[in-house]
Design a protein around this motif. Structure first.
Motif, short mmCIF file in Angstrom:
data_model
loop_
_atom_site.label_atom_id
_atom_site.label_comp_id
_atom_site.label_asym_id
_atom_site.label_seq_id
_atom_site.Cartn_x
_atom_site.Cartn_y
_atom_site.Cartn_z
N PHE A 101 -5.93 13.14 -1.55
CA PHE A 101 -4.82 12.22 -1.34
C PHE A 101 -5.35 10.84 -0.99
N TRP A 102 -4.94 9.83 -1.77
CA TRP A 102 -5.34 8.45 -1.48
C TRP A 102 -4.31 7.83 -0.56
N ASN A 103 -4.73 7.54 0.65
CA ASN A 103 -3.84 7.03 1.68
C ASN A 103 -4.49 5.83 2.37
N GLY A 104 -5.09 4.97 1.54
CA GLY A 104 -5.95 3.91 2.06
C GLY A 104 -7.40 4.34 2.04
N SER A 105 -7.63 5.63 2.09
CA SER A 105 -8.94 6.26 1.89
C SER A 105 -8.67 7.67 1.38
N TRP A 106 -9.67 8.30 0.83
CA TRP A 106 -9.47 9.64 0.27
C TRP A 106 -9.46 10.70 1.37
N GLU A 107 -8.47 11.59 1.30
CA GLU A 107 -8.37 12.72 2.22
C GLU A 107 -8.28 14.01 1.42
N ALA A 108 -8.98 15.05 1.86
CA ALA A 108 -8.88 16.34 1.19
C ALA A 108 -7.48 16.91 1.39
N ASP A 121 0.82 -1.21 0.00
CA ASP A 121 0.00 0.00 0.00
C ASP A 121 0.85 1.26 0.00
N VAL A 122 2.05 1.19 0.61
CA VAL A 122 2.92 2.36 0.66
C VAL A 122 3.27 2.83 -0.75
N ASN A 123 3.37 1.91 -1.69
CA ASN A 123 3.70 2.25 -3.07
C ASN A 123 2.48 2.54 -3.92
N ASN A 124 1.29 2.65 -3.29
CA ASN A 124 0.06 2.92 -4.02
C ASN A 124 -0.66 4.16 -3.49
N THR A 125 0.09 5.08 -2.92
CA THR A 125 -0.49 6.34 -2.48
C THR A 125 -0.40 7.34 -3.62
N ASP A 126 -1.48 8.08 -3.85
CA ASP A 126 -1.56 8.98 -4.99
C ASP A 126 -2.15 10.32 -4.59
N LEU A 127 -1.79 11.34 -5.34
CA LEU A 127 -2.38 12.68 -5.20
C LEU A 127 -3.21 12.95 -6.43
N SER A 128 -4.48 13.22 -6.23
CA SER A 128 -5.39 13.49 -7.34
C SER A 128 -5.66 14.99 -7.42
N ALA A 129 -5.63 15.53 -8.63
CA ALA A 129 -5.91 16.95 -8.86
C ALA A 129 -6.96 17.06 -9.94
N GLY A 130 -7.97 17.92 -9.74
CA GLY A 130 -8.97 18.05 -10.79
C GLY A 130 -10.24 18.74 -10.36
N LEU A 131 -11.36 18.30 -10.93
CA LEU A 131 -12.67 18.92 -10.73
C LEU A 131 -13.54 18.06 -9.83
N ASN A 132 -14.42 18.73 -9.07
CA ASN A 132 -15.33 18.03 -8.17
C ASN A 132 -14.59 17.05 -7.25
N VAL A 133 -13.66 17.60 -6.50
CA VAL A 133 -12.82 16.78 -5.61
C VAL A 133 -13.31 16.92 -4.18
N LEU A 134 -13.95 15.89 -3.67
CA LEU A 134 -14.44 15.85 -2.29
C LEU A 134 -15.22 17.11 -1.91
N GLY A 135 -16.14 17.49 -2.77
CA GLY A 135 -17.01 18.63 -2.48
C GLY A 135 -16.49 19.97 -2.96
N ALA A 136 -15.25 20.04 -3.42
CA ALA A 136 -14.70 21.30 -3.94
C ALA A 136 -14.72 21.27 -5.46
N PRO A 137 -15.17 22.34 -6.11
CA PRO A 137 -15.16 22.37 -7.58
C PRO A 137 -13.76 22.14 -8.15
N TYR A 138 -12.74 22.69 -7.48
CA TYR A 138 -11.34 22.51 -7.91
C TYR A 138 -10.54 22.12 -6.67
#
Length: 274
Positions: free
Chosen positions: A39-46, A18-35
């Motif tokens: 961060f995927w750390n086993g679950s999504w975090e703003a 799992d340590v090698n599967n952490t990702d940062l997502s950037a984009g639209l409609n991200v956890l309630g924010a339009p922009y």
């Protein structure tokens, strides 16, 4: 989606895979924010967002741009920076995640690469200027790094903000901790706080490092060594300087174009450097 390092608090909770599967997502409609970022750390975090309460336009293309310089990641919409975050990234694949209850599409995906930056932290005196210009900068440059130092800025803003931004944007930090310089230690602490890869340098004339950094490995050249500028070397070669300016028992380090040679000083009144 960008491959990212796990946060320090979560490393012990994640399995090795799992340590090698952490990702940062950037984009639209991200956890309630339009922009924003998530961060995927086993679950999504703003990890930062903007535009809360606004609605995204429908049925039209929205141009996005993501820049990653060191640990500083920024999201642009219509060429305007809307949000940024600080996250240590790692080498890996860049991905795209599309999710929704209606059809969506992407187009014109382009990826460009800039040279990584090495930010140098040191005292601004002649001795360290030679180390910077004749050793650190050419060696790092030969490995593809763009090298900058705090006095390379020509802006009207606050100096410390430029320094902090440079540390965030750098891929590597090199710091000389030989003298007790409060500014140097402050910047080193900032770099360590954001988990920036850092190389500490120290001269043998410093007998002991402060306790907080005493556990770090620091290159300690054997004394007495003097680093000559290229101009001084040329003057020595042509006999422009007489006598033995660096002492009978000294060694001479010739530094130029990424080549280092150490030679015993000849027993003559004027040193000869080949």
């Amino acid at each position: 989606m960008l491959p990212a390092e796990p946060t320090a608090s979560s490393v012990s909770e994640l399995s090795k895979g799992d340590v090698n599967n952490t990702d940062l997502s950037a984009g639209l409609n991200v956890l309630g924010a339009p922009y924003g970022f998530a961060f995927w750390n086993g679950s999504w975090e703003a990890a930062g967002g903007s535009g809360q309460g606004a609605s995204l336009p429908l049925n039209e293309w929205i141009p996005l741009k993501v820049t990653a310089r060191g640990s500083n990641v920024e999201l642009y919409v219509y060429e305007v920076k809307v949000v940024s975050t600080n996250r240590s990234l790692r080498r890996g694949q860049i991905g795209v995640l599309l999710q929704g209850n209606k059809e969506c599409a992407i187009r014109n995906v382009r990826i460009s690469e800039n040279a990584p930056t090495c930010f140098v932290i040191m005292q601004f005196t002649d001795e360290f200027d030679i180390l910077y210009t004749d050793v650190i900068r050419p060696v790092c440059g030969s490995h593809g790094y763009r090298v900058v130092r705090g006095d390379d800025f020509y802006t009207t803003g606050q100096i410390m903000e430029d320094v902090a931004q440079s540390i965030r944007s750098a891929s590597l930090i090199i710091a000389d901790v030989t003298p007790d310089n409060a500014n140097v230690f402050y910047e080193v602490g900032f770099a360590h706080a954001i988990r920036k890869p850092t190389i500490l340098l120290s001269d043998k004339k410093r007998e002991r490092l402060p306790f907080d950094i005493s556990g770090f490995r620091t290159p300690l050249p054997p004394p007495p060594i003097r680093v000559f500028s290229l101009q001084e070397l040329e003057s020595l070669r042509t006999g422009g300087q007489r006598g033995h300016p660096f002492g009978e028992d000294a060694w001479v380090r010739r530094v130029g174009e990424g080549v280092e040679n150490e030679i015993d000083p000849p027993a003559v009144s004027s040193p000869q450097i080949e």
